[in-house]
Design a protein around this motif. Structure first.
Motif: not given
Length: 375
Positions: A1-14
């Motif tokens: 769940m957190l992983d999806t959120l992070l990839n969506r909102h911080f693409a290229g920065k995770v």
């Protein structure tokens, strides 16, 4: 769940933190250098892209990262090819006699490569403590030449050049407070699911000096709880002074050369092994007290302002209840610092004995922000 959120909102920065672990074991490079590369090539949740990215990062490190024991081989490559790209830590000093800037490449062992002044103006950190960079080193030798045949052609810090704060605030809105705490813990490589609420807060408290100016704290506890790791690896804006002697000139102000020391150049100055701190100058602790109280200190005729936070990390080698009965919780500090006026200037004391000793299950395999973006 957190992983999806992070990839969506911080693409290229995770980045997936287990990738860092996999490569870190083979290359002795700071985490922010590795993750900068992983963020460029592996910022995705598609296994195939990650696999290819990992290969690319490994290739870059294998070909361009200079291992100290292979320095001569790399120097020979630079001579034979005329120029070659390397990943190394670059520190610059001004050579007044020749009126030019000279770079020291730590691992390569080149001491006096001429470097254009434009880079020094652009990245002042080169002059103090140095920065990890991808550098093109050139070689040109002629008879009767005074300086080194090595020169620096192109230089790019392995750090994010600019920070989009608005984008960060916007991305943050998608997370609840609890989720964001987990994201911050994961970004430093810890797995919050296996930590108690109180330990999570201790881990966050370690990060306060990075965001608050002149914030002073200490953490004393048993060995192996990752106390100094954060200040050494997570941010390119902090410096860890490994115990031992230091001077007022190095830390605060060098009166002969009229330059501000570490407190003017770094966001966080952390002391490892507080028991070993000693100043060569008698007034060292006094100046430190002055600085910790007000963010400024007087040297010669000048009052100098600086915004660095000071962090003191040390080991308590006996159980805390025994320590409290026999002396006090600040016992590891050297005698010259055991002074209530000095301790009054601390904003926090992190009880290191409440943080568990690091075991594999405390390290995360999920996504977190790349440390350079976090920093």
């Amino acid at each position: 769940m957190l992983d999806t959120l992070l990839n969506r909102h911080f693409a290229g920065k995770v980045v997936r933190k287990d990738l860092t672990k996999l490569i870190k074991e083979g290359a002795n490079v700071p985490v922010y250098v590795l993750e900068y590369l992983l963020g460029m090539y592996c910022a995705s949740d598609d296994e195939a892209i990650i696999r290819d990215g990992m290969e690319t990062v490994k290739t870059i490190l294998a070909e361009n990262y200079v291992r100290p024991d292979e320095a001569e081989k790399v120097k020979s490559k630079i001579k034979e090819r005329g120029s070659y790209k390397v990943i190394d830590k670059v520190t610059v000093r001004l050579n007044e006699r020749r009126d030019l800037y000279e770079a020291l490449l730590s691992n390569l062992g080149v001491k006096d490569a001429a470097i254009p002044g434009s880079y020094v103006k652009q990245f002042e950190k080169l002059l103090v403590g140095g920065i990890w960079c991808i550098v093109t080193v050139q070689y040109f030798f002629e008879e009767g030449q005074k300086g080194s045949p090595f020169t620096i052609g192109d230089l790019k810090p392995i750090q994010m050049p600019n920070m989009d704060l608005e984008g960060l605030f916007e991305g943050r809105l998608a997370f609840s407070e609890g989720q964001w705490i987990d994201v911050l813990c994961r970004s430093t490589g810890m797995e919050p699911a296996n930590l108690t609420e109180r330990v999570k807060w201790h881990l966050l408290a370690r990060m306060v000096p990075f965001v608050e100016n002149n914030y002073n704290c200490c953490e004393l506890g048993p060995r192996g709880t990752g106390k100094s790791h954060l200040y050494k690896e997570i941010s390119p804006n902090s410096i860890l002074i490994s115990g031992g002697q230091t001077t007022v000139a190095n830390l605060f102000y060098n009166m002969a050369r009229r330059i501000v020391g570490l407190v003017g150049l770094w966001d966080v100055v952390a002391f490892d092994e507080v028991a070993g701190i000693s100043f060569k100058d008698k007034d060292g602790v006094q100046i430190m007290k002055d600085f910790m109280a007000s963010g400024s200190f007087a040297r010669g005729r000048d009052a100098i302002q600086a915004s660095a936070s000071m962090v003191f990390v040390g080991n308590i080698n006996q159980p805390v209840d025994t320590l409290v009965k026999t002396s006090h919780l600040l016992a590891p500090f050297p005698a010259s610092m055991i002074d209530s006026a000095f301790f009054d200037r601390f904003h926090a004391y992190i009880p290191g004995w409440e943080v568990p000793k690091m075991r594999p299950e405390f390290f995360t395999n999920q996504y977190g922000l790349i440390t350079d973006y976090l920093a």
